[in-house]
Design an enzyme around this catalytic site. Structure first.
Site, PDB file in Angstrom:
ATOM      1  N   PRO A 111       0.801  -1.219   0.000  1.00 21.95           N
ATOM      2  CA  PRO A 111       0.000   0.000   0.000  1.00 21.95           C
ATOM      3  C   PRO A 111       0.833   1.269   0.000  1.00 21.95           C
ATOM      4  CG  PRO A 111      -0.785  -1.502   1.661  1.00 21.95           C
ATOM      5  CD  PRO A 111       0.545  -1.985   1.226  1.00 21.95           C
ATOM      6  N   GLU A 112       0.465   2.179  -0.879  1.00 15.75           N
ATOM      7  CA  GLU A 112       0.930   3.553  -0.796  1.00 15.75           C
ATOM      8  C   GLU A 112      -0.224   4.344  -0.188  1.00 15.75           C
ATOM      9  OE1 GLU A 112       2.864   4.915  -4.373  1.00 15.75           O
ATOM     10  OE2 GLU A 112       3.266   2.877  -5.003  1.00 15.75           O
TER      11      GLU A 112
END
Length: 273
Positions: free
Chosen positions: A2-3
């Site tokens: 995840p960003e």
DNA sequence: AAATGAACCTGTTTGC
DNA sequence: TGCAAACAGGTTCATT
């Protein structure tokens, strides 16, 4: 994995799922991820209630009623679920938190680069360990002047710099590549060479792309899942990330790739100057 | 001080 | 087919 867009979706979903829920039990299946999990046991979470969940950088902060929080980072492969029913522990689920409505918060992280820590919150609602983070990209704290100042005098490639959490938080390999493509800037340009005008374009690109990615539920490349198990659909809209050898969507040139800071970095040799 | 590279860990894909 | 190398959304530590 995840960003920022993915962490934002997880945080929003956890806010809906955990707010007002009281912890009835905690199960740990690994001594540590990136950092030790055992402090969770000593922290005696049982009997405490989640008040809200929000995001800072790529961290989700699940605040509790005693001024503490469960601080989560998803590393490259972190997935959280909130499910009801007796579900056998999955192979890489390291932390289960049982809730008073019978559901279970489940933290899975195959590569174990993520973290789950218990922290005291400061008066603004954040753990002190996050003080080192730079500005949030979607607030006015991140603007062309601030970015230009951060790049000043740096020979490091601009892509590596915008992926540095002290410069701006939450931008990883996917969205750095996309933002630089949208702004027409080569990823390997030295930070010091980026003009204020180019900083304007880059900041604008970040502020345009991240919200669209959040709306689409993030980007699922291989294993990212939202809390409800759904995939993020922004991967279909990615213009440049992971497209080495394909044709540039703007000019048709072949997309190139270089290694910067140890990460693959796709770009269009013609559109990005 | 800043820049570079390796390390952490597991699973999947790629190439010989 | 089999096996080894390379690679994957991130962060941090050690070395030039």
């Amino acid at each position: 994995m995840p960003e920022l867009p993915e962490a934002e979706n997880i945080s929003r979903a956890l806010d809906r799922a955990l707010k007002g829920r009281t912890i009835t039990g905690v199960e740990l299946f690994a001594p540590s991820l990136r950092t030790p999990l055992t402090p969770l046991l000593d922290a005696a979470l049982e009997g405490h209630t989640f008040t809200s969940v929000y995001r800072r950088g790529r961290y989700a902060i699940a605040a509790m009623d005693d001024n503490r929080c469960l601080m989560l980072h998803f590393g490259m492969s972190g997935v959280v679920r909130v499910e009801s029913g007796k579900i056998p522990r999955r192979k890489h689920e390291h932390l289960l938190i049982h809730l008073d409505d019978g559901r279970v918060f489940r933290f899975e992280d195959t590569r174990r680069f993520g973290m789950a820590e218990c922290h005291i919150l400061n008066d603004r609602g954040y753990p002190a360990v996050l003080d080192c983070l730079g500005p949030e990209p979607l607030t006015d704290d991140f603007n062309p002047e601030v970015l230009h100042a951060a790049l000043k005098g740096k020979r490091t490639p601009v892509k590596v710099l915008i992926m540095d959490n002290a410069v701006v938080t939450g931008i990883g390999n996917i969205y750095a590549a996309e933002a630089l493509f949208a702004a027409g800037i080569r990823p390997d340009r030295q930070g010091a060479s980026i003009t204020l005008e180019e900083c304007r374009a880059l900041v604008a690109a970040v502020k345009e792309i991240l919200p669209r990615a959040i709306e689409a539920g993030g980007s699922t490349i291989a294993d990212f899942r939202n809390v409800d198990g759904s995939e993020g659909y922004f991967a279909h809209q990615l213009q440049i990330y992971g497209r080495e050898g394909e044709k540039c969507p703007k000019c048709g040139s072949e997309i190139a790739s270089v290694k910067l800071g140890g990460r693959s970095s796709c770009y269009c040799p013609r559109c990005q100057k």
